[in-house]
Design a protein around this motif. Structure first.
Motif, PDB file in Angstrom:
ATOM      1  N   ALA A  29     -16.361  -3.974  -7.234  1.00 45.74           N
ATOM      2  CA  ALA A  29     -16.748  -5.546  -7.584  1.00 45.74           C
ATOM      3  C   ALA A  29     -17.124  -5.610  -8.762  1.00 45.74           C
ATOM      4  O   ALA A  29     -16.605  -6.744  -9.404  1.00 45.74           O
ATOM      5  CB  ALA A  29     -18.265  -5.681  -6.772  1.00 45.74           C
ATOM      6  N   VAL A  30     -17.578  -4.833  -9.694  1.00 43.87           N
ATOM      7  CA  VAL A  30     -17.883  -4.980 -11.000  1.00 43.87           C
ATOM      8  C   VAL A  30     -16.698  -5.210 -11.783  1.00 43.87           C
ATOM      9  O   VAL A  30     -16.622  -6.287 -12.663  1.00 43.87           O
ATOM     10  CB  VAL A  30     -19.003  -3.888 -11.609  1.00 43.87           C
ATOM     11  CG1 VAL A  30     -18.979  -4.055 -13.310  1.00 43.87           C
ATOM     12  CG2 VAL A  30     -20.103  -4.060 -11.153  1.00 43.87           C
ATOM     13  N   MET A  55     -13.634  -3.101   4.730  1.00 41.71           N
ATOM     14  CA  MET A  55     -14.689  -4.051   4.774  1.00 41.71           C
ATOM     15  C   MET A  55     -15.410  -4.115   3.366  1.00 41.71           C
ATOM     16  O   MET A  55     -16.041  -4.945   2.779  1.00 41.71           O
ATOM     17  CB  MET A  55     -15.828  -3.831   5.926  1.00 41.71           C
ATOM     18  CG  MET A  55     -15.261  -4.415   7.200  1.00 41.71           C
ATOM     19  SD  MET A  55     -14.932  -6.084   7.350  1.00 41.71           S
ATOM     20  CE  MET A  55     -13.268  -6.160   7.229  1.00 41.71           C
ATOM     21  N   ALA A  56     -15.975  -2.711   2.936  1.00 41.95           N
ATOM     22  CA  ALA A  56     -16.601  -2.536   1.782  1.00 41.95           C
ATOM     23  C   ALA A  56     -15.711  -3.155   0.571  1.00 41.95           C
ATOM     24  O   ALA A  56     -16.449  -3.775  -0.278  1.00 41.95           O
ATOM     25  CB  ALA A  56     -16.846  -1.034   1.341  1.00 41.95           C
ATOM     26  N   ILE A 104     -19.152   3.046  -0.289  1.00 42.10           N
ATOM     27  CA  ILE A 104     -20.224   1.852  -0.771  1.00 42.10           C
ATOM     28  C   ILE A 104     -20.345   2.381  -2.362  1.00 42.10           C
ATOM     29  O   ILE A 104     -20.302   1.399  -3.194  1.00 42.10           O
ATOM     30  CB  ILE A 104     -21.587   2.309  -0.130  1.00 42.10           C
ATOM     31  CG1 ILE A 104     -21.451   1.780   1.314  1.00 42.10           C
ATOM     32  CG2 ILE A 104     -22.786   1.427  -0.747  1.00 42.10           C
ATOM     33  CD1 ILE A 104     -22.497   2.188   2.256  1.00 42.10           C
ATOM     34  N   ILE A 115     -15.455  -7.023   0.667  1.00 42.40           N
ATOM     35  CA  ILE A 115     -16.535  -7.345  -0.098  1.00 42.40           C
ATOM     36  C   ILE A 115     -16.511  -7.603  -1.518  1.00 42.40           C
ATOM     37  O   ILE A 115     -16.836  -8.481  -2.220  1.00 42.40           O
ATOM     38  CB  ILE A 115     -17.818  -6.765   0.609  1.00 42.40           C
ATOM     39  CG1 ILE A 115     -18.299  -7.043   2.032  1.00 42.40           C
ATOM     40  CG2 ILE A 115     -19.070  -7.050  -0.390  1.00 42.40           C
ATOM     41  CD1 ILE A 115     -19.046  -6.109   2.618  1.00 42.40           C
ATOM     42  N   ALA A 116     -16.052  -6.387  -2.093  1.00 43.62           N
ATOM     43  CA  ALA A 116     -16.325  -6.158  -3.662  1.00 43.62           C
ATOM     44  C   ALA A 116     -15.140  -7.399  -4.115  1.00 43.62           C
ATOM     45  O   ALA A 116     -15.415  -7.863  -5.294  1.00 43.62           O
ATOM     46  CB  ALA A 116     -15.461  -4.704  -3.746  1.00 43.62           C
ATOM     47  N   HIS A 157     -14.170 -10.016  -2.832  1.00 41.23           N
ATOM     48  CA  HIS A 157     -14.638 -11.453  -2.613  1.00 41.23           C
ATOM     49  C   HIS A 157     -15.736 -11.699  -3.856  1.00 41.23           C
ATOM     50  O   HIS A 157     -15.733 -12.849  -4.252  1.00 41.23           O
ATOM     51  CB  HIS A 157     -15.075 -11.802  -1.133  1.00 41.23           C
ATOM     52  CG  HIS A 157     -15.303 -13.171  -0.955  1.00 41.23           C
ATOM     53  ND1 HIS A 157     -14.709 -14.014  -1.083  1.00 41.23           N
ATOM     54  CD2 HIS A 157     -16.756 -13.761  -0.750  1.00 41.23           C
ATOM     55  CE1 HIS A 157     -15.178 -15.480  -0.788  1.00 41.23           C
ATOM     56  NE2 HIS A 157     -16.553 -15.308  -0.860  1.00 41.23           N
ATOM     57  N   ALA A 158     -16.589 -10.867  -4.038  1.00 37.98           N
ATOM     58  CA  ALA A 158     -17.565 -10.792  -4.835  1.00 37.98           C
ATOM     59  C   ALA A 158     -17.114 -10.988  -6.353  1.00 37.98           C
ATOM     60  O   ALA A 158     -17.475 -11.929  -7.049  1.00 37.98           O
ATOM     61  CB  ALA A 158     -18.476  -9.624  -4.917  1.00 37.98           C
ATOM     62  N   ALA A 173     -17.586   0.722  -3.917  1.00 34.91           N
ATOM     63  CA  ALA A 173     -17.181  -0.737  -3.699  1.00 34.91           C
ATOM     64  C   ALA A 173     -18.215  -1.375  -5.036  1.00 34.91           C
ATOM     65  O   ALA A 173     -17.816  -2.581  -5.252  1.00 34.91           O
ATOM     66  CB  ALA A 173     -17.766  -1.281  -2.382  1.00 34.91           C
ATOM     67  N   ILE A 174     -19.351  -0.867  -5.383  1.00 32.41           N
ATOM     68  CA  ILE A 174     -20.103  -1.327  -6.409  1.00 32.41           C
ATOM     69  C   ILE A 174     -19.106  -1.414  -7.685  1.00 32.41           C
ATOM     70  O   ILE A 174     -19.146  -2.346  -8.345  1.00 32.41           O
ATOM     71  CB  ILE A 174     -21.418  -0.458  -6.515  1.00 32.41           C
ATOM     72  CG1 ILE A 174     -22.279  -0.492  -5.381  1.00 32.41           C
ATOM     73  CG2 ILE A 174     -22.088  -0.777  -7.907  1.00 32.41           C
ATOM     74  CD1 ILE A 174     -23.423   0.408  -5.247  1.00 32.41           C
TER      75      ILE A 174
END
Lengths: 528, 528
Positions: free
Chosen positions: A376-377, A408-409, A369, A412-413, A415-416, A372-373
């Protein structure tokens, strides 16, 4: 109105058989989703169908010496690999060609990996995710590793790195590649080190090139090579909090220190290029001096190495080799921009491929997690591929559930990032799921989700009955009051084309109607 | 060198008994961590110690009419609550006072919540996390709810919202507040709706004020009140993909439509203020028109409501009431800035309190991760409190494991925000953990982690032996080669004050030594 069934199934498109997952929704909508899982039902002993066999045979027959997609792109040739990724990404093949020709994108596709379904890595394409597998000192079997590979592509891994270091390293890799629909990357220095019994100072370029040649012949699609760990940079790591955390980086640092010589992966870089271009193995220029904690982020050692990676990118391009650049690691949120900005400038927009980055250091057990933050950034800023981190990072070896959690994490990243970059069509799936959510089409929601069965299972834990899947409410608000239902009423009241004053009149009229009708917003769902 | 034990224990500081977790590391270092868990070992029937009893008694004895921290701050009074949070946050009490006086921060602290350990919400303080609990239509017991509350504060919830809607709503809340060391928030419109048998059109201000008075008397510290859902904004939601997703918002929208009148929570706002100031219940101005999906983010309805929340903030401040502002919801990464920028400007820097936001819509089952990404980003931009999302969001009711997962994701997001904002000392814990990681002080790493036991368990899954916890390697690289160890050697070689040329000479010398010594970097750990 006929009620359709919500389904999710595999399809292929064009003569190239480009794979997609087709989701057909109960309202008649249809979406095609990018699919990484590859052909199903193949026997491990046989391997996947060799879909690239004829493409490569043609090139070999005409006597090509350089097989890189960069080489063909520069010669204005649109290869079947480029056509394949163009269909996958829903863009023009000529666009793919120009992005590759400019070095801004790569298609990692060794001419010996005939089973590959080509994919592209570049910031104007969908952000990709890499999963690491590989046996380590402790346990493993070939079946385990092939199963891990299949599990990873099932959850959306766009590429895989085989980081095996134990015994039967070559045999394991052979089985993985023959059964793997996505590009496979390795860190060849690990195998080289095995051959010198774990003594880095015994390494040399001849041995290393032997390892590269063997792995290239097997079909490895990209190599992490730590050519940027130059001798003068090593003392820059002395004052760091966690020093050198890359295994490849520390192997080469040890070699440099033992011999007090410049890194042979740097001095002999051109020989490496010459080998890689014969197979079209892409460079993943390793960040051996990446920071291992927030305190070391964006420091002198890291950016010195990055300058060298920029220089080597230029060299590799001159020799028609495809290149991507590896990046950190551990970087606090406010220092991510600088990484992306410097990488794009120094490496002339070659694709960036980062490990996370983790934005804090205090989350062992939850580092998927925390990273993943950062992923994503940096993805939203243009990072082309994100190497996943599992919940076991810094603690132990990931099991299957950890691999799924990590993927999964990272899906998500990625796709974001795609949505934030305004990638064409990226938000279509979100919008379709949101419409399904608003209309309580539960099966449509599940089929559009990143992990349909997980979503279905979680739903069933609270409301197991099949009837609840067609109910016009969810377990959060219960049947008595549902915020979604009132919007439907508001929508019914408001004529799309009404002027503001008509709207106000409408609202007054509808308010009367509403009360007259009993003012109930909950409508009993009809059985389907 | 004596080897100390790594420990983690609770301490309190000053006459105010401000709680901390003290981590004593095996190298003699010591860290004090913010602690939300409250006094331990208290009987549920008795409740927590009433630490604020005398503070409040004094105010009541002197006949105060307005009890808000804002009121005292404006009168230049530093309350014990302010002193308490100053010690908690390691800042000057006068700084706390000025931030509260300006409206930039609030201390939610109802004068009837005597068990409270005061905390502050504002962007110049540590970013906070809220957890939602509450029984719903289906199941629940009072013991369950108290246990959920204790579980939430154990994992770091800074405030709790009790969103119960079922039976025995008042009794449940009583037990929660009497046993809760953190501020408790509610959405009083839920209870008001119960009293009119779920028929929103039957609501009115008198009934609502009755509910507020009862809940205030019990000690609720902040109320979500949807005063911004104004009649003219409701048609703006008609074209949305998911309409109105806030339950409070849709209740008030239904009321407005039924009566075709302006929202009574807006028209009677001053009466609400008058009640809240008597107890110092803080406003959490609800975002009833927040977007429920990416497609609806940052739309006309959302920002129209925000303008009204800005206007109401001004009103509340005029009446000495403390205010924070609730925010979305679902916002793609590239649209987060606009939310934070507008909120700060329109609401004159009143603290922002967002739900996530989720940065994608396709992750049911993993929405705690999708929303932690948005939460970290908006937190780094100044959002003061983050309302958590669990893996069950959009699917069902969270169980204890879901609550823990949600809180872990949000403690990560909040900490990432603190580090990115450059909050003084925020990175100290990361740096201490990184040093422990580099030196293979495993127990120190675990004790510094957000979830020590989880980290320990994950480590044990691969290397269960107690010996492995003192080993100078981890399961990723195994004992044979470890990248951390070589840095120690580099460090040994490089003299801190050496000039670059001396360094180079050193490196040559050390290179000789190194080879002479056998070139081994792995040192057998000594038993402790």
């Amino acid at each position: 109105m006929t009620t359709k069934t919500s389904t999710r199934c595999r399809i292929t498109k064009s003569d190239l058989k480009v794979p997609f997952v087709e989701v057909s929704l109960s309202n008649g909508e249809r979406l095609e989703l990018y699919d990484t899982e590859g052909p199903q039902g193949c026997d491990v002993q046989t391997g996947l169908p060799k879909r690239r066999k004829e493409w490569i045979a043609e090139r070999e027959a005409r006597g090509d010496q350089c097989f890189t997609q960069l080489h063909y792109a520069r010669k204005n040739i649109i290869t079947p690999e480029m056509r394949f990724v163009a269909i996958r990404e829903n863009v023009d093949p000529e666009f793919v060609r120009t992005e590759i020709a400019s070095g801004r994108a790569i298609i990692p596709a060794n001419k010996r990996h005939l089973e590959l379904e080509p994919m592209i890595i570049g910031r104007k394409f969908l952000c990709k995710v890499n999963a690491n597998i590989g046996n380590s000192a402790v346990h493993s079997s070939i079946d385990d590793e092939v199963e891990k590979m299949r599990w990873s592509v099932r959850w959306g891994a766009d590429t895989l790195m085989d980081l095996s270091t134990g015994e039967r390293i070559k045999e394991t890799r052979e089985w993985i590649i023959r059964n793997c629909p996505v590009p496979v990357g390795t860190v060849p220095i690990y195998e080289a080190l095995e051959r010198v019994n774990g003594r880095p100072e015994k390494l040399d370029i001849e041995l290393f090139l032997d390892v590269l040649a063997e792995q290239a012949e097997q079909g490895v699609d990209y190599f992490t090579i730590h050519s940027g760990v130059r001798l003068p940079y090593i003392p820059m790591t002395a004052k760091r909090t966690t020093g050198i955390v890359s295994r490849g980086g520390s192997i080469m640092a040890k070699w440099c220190l033992s011999h007090h010589k410049e890194n042979f992966l740097y001095t002999e870089f051109d020989r490496i290029c010459d080998l890689l271009r014969k197979y079209d193995v892409s460079f993943s220029l390793g960040d051996g001096l990446r920071p291992g904690c927030l305190a070391d982020a964006n420091d002198e050692a890291q950016f010195a190495e990055l300058e060298t990676l920029g220089e080597l990118t230029h060299h590799a391009w001159e020799r028609d080799c495809q290149v991507m650049i590896e990046g950190p690691g551990h970087v606090p949120l406010h220092k991510i921009d600088e990484n992306m900005e410097k990488q794009l400038r120094i490496c002339q927009e070659a694709p960036f491929y980062t490990l996370g980055p983790l934005v804090i250091d205090i989350s062992p057990g939850y580092d998927h997690i925390a990273s993943a933050i950062g992923a994503a950034v940096i993805g939203s800023q243009g990072c082309a591929m994100l190497c996943y981190v599992t919940p076991k990072e810094h603690l132990g070896l990931p099991n299957k559930e950890d691999v799924k959690q990590g993927l999964m994490a990272y899906k998500i990243a990625a796709h974001a990032a795609n949505v934030a970059k305004g990638h064409p069509g990226a938000q279509d799936r979100d919008d379709a799921l949101s419409r399904a959510r608003f209309e309580f089409r539960w099966e449509d929601q599940f089929n559009l989700a990143l992990a349909p069965q997980t979503a279905r299972d979680y739903h069933d834990q609270t409301l197991p009955a099949q009837a609840a899947k067609t109910a016009h409410f969810c377990s959060m608000c219960g049947p008595r009051f549902c915020s979604m239902a009132i919007t439907q009423q508001i929508r019914d009241m408001v004529d799309d084309k009404a002027s503001p004053s008509t709207l106000a009149q409408d609202l007054r009229d509808k308010s009367e109607e509403f009360r007259a009708a009993g003012g109930s917003i909950y409508v009993e769902p009809k059985p389907r």
